[in-house]
Enzyme design. Sequence first.
Site, PDB file in Angstrom:
ATOM      1  N   ILE A 116       0.821  -1.203   0.000  1.00 45.87           N
ATOM      2  CA  ILE A 116       0.000   0.000   0.000  1.00 45.87           C
ATOM      3  C   ILE A 116       0.856   1.254   0.000  1.00 45.87           C
ATOM      4  O   ILE A 116       0.580   2.218  -0.722  1.00 45.87           O
ATOM      5  CB  ILE A 116      -0.968  -0.023   1.200  1.00 45.87           C
ATOM      6  N   VAL A 146      11.011   3.386  11.436  1.00 43.71           N
ATOM      7  CA  VAL A 146      10.070   4.305  12.078  1.00 43.71           C
ATOM      8  C   VAL A 146      10.077   4.157  13.595  1.00 43.71           C
ATOM      9  O   VAL A 146       9.495   4.980  14.301  1.00 43.71           O
ATOM     10  CB  VAL A 146       8.626   4.104  11.547  1.00 43.71           C
ATOM     11  N   TYR A 197      -2.163  -6.799  16.663  1.00 45.12           N
ATOM     12  CA  TYR A 197      -2.380  -6.018  15.438  1.00 45.12           C
ATOM     13  C   TYR A 197      -3.631  -5.151  15.565  1.00 45.12           C
ATOM     14  O   TYR A 197      -3.604  -3.949  15.276  1.00 45.12           O
ATOM     15  CB  TYR A 197      -2.510  -6.967  14.245  1.00 45.12           C
ATOM     16  N   LYS A 245      -3.818  -0.958  15.513  1.00 48.73           N
ATOM     17  CA  LYS A 245      -4.552  -0.186  14.508  1.00 48.73           C
ATOM     18  C   LYS A 245      -5.665   0.641  15.138  1.00 48.73           C
ATOM     19  O   LYS A 245      -5.969   1.753  14.665  1.00 48.73           O
ATOM     20  CB  LYS A 245      -5.096  -1.114  13.423  1.00 48.73           C
TER      21      LYS A 245
END
Length: 254
Positions: free
Chosen positions: A20, A67, A160, A164
């Site tokens: 993405i 990151v 996960y 999110k």
Amino acid sequence: MDLFRLDGDIALVTGAGSGIGQRIAVGLAEAGADVACFDLPGSAGLDDTRARIEAAGRRAVVLRGSVTEAAEVEAAVDAAERQLGGLTVAVNAAGIANAFPAEDMPLDQWQRMLDINLTGVFLSCQAEARRMLARRRGSIVNIASMSGSIVNRGLQQIHYNTSKAGVIHLTRSLAMEWCDRGIRVNAISPGYTATPMNTRPEMATQTAVFEAETPMGRMASVDEMAGPAIFLASRASSFCTGQDLVIDGGFTCW
């Protein structure tokens, strides 16, 4: 259609080496932006991303780092501004996914997921906004997931899902802190998407389940994430901030 153009914009995309993030980086260039592409040192796809951006007639730079390291994110933003100009758009797409039963999940697996998917987005937003706030202009788009709003049937992904969900609320919180200072912050929550991670041969059975459970009967292509990102980055969404744009083929309607 000029509302959707990004001519004159300088963008930074994390996770730009694949999936993405890569497609959005190229999409921003197709809309007119020059793009800094940030990903891990081992990401071989960054050079392909740069080539596709340059083929679209825009400038591109490749930046490598993690990151999870504030100093590396800061250095990447500095390098992007030094080589391309003042940052006006950022898309934070770097992230990972895996699965493990909750009762047996090792702490380091939980922590790594949160470090990359949530803290990594925070550090990226922080570094990007420091430059944007000084100019009172900018649009930040964070890539979350529909799994931040629902729990996927049959998937053991508490770490996960939690990461999110955190990205969605982080996005809203930052949007409210910065909305009167010229920065918009929004999120995109993809549904099941045909990224390299989801199209591996060993995922064939799971992929069939993903497609069957999605009302539109298929997974999204990565191409279908570029348009929403361009919308949120551009003047077309100038009165939109703190929103989570769910792109899921109708999955969360059921």
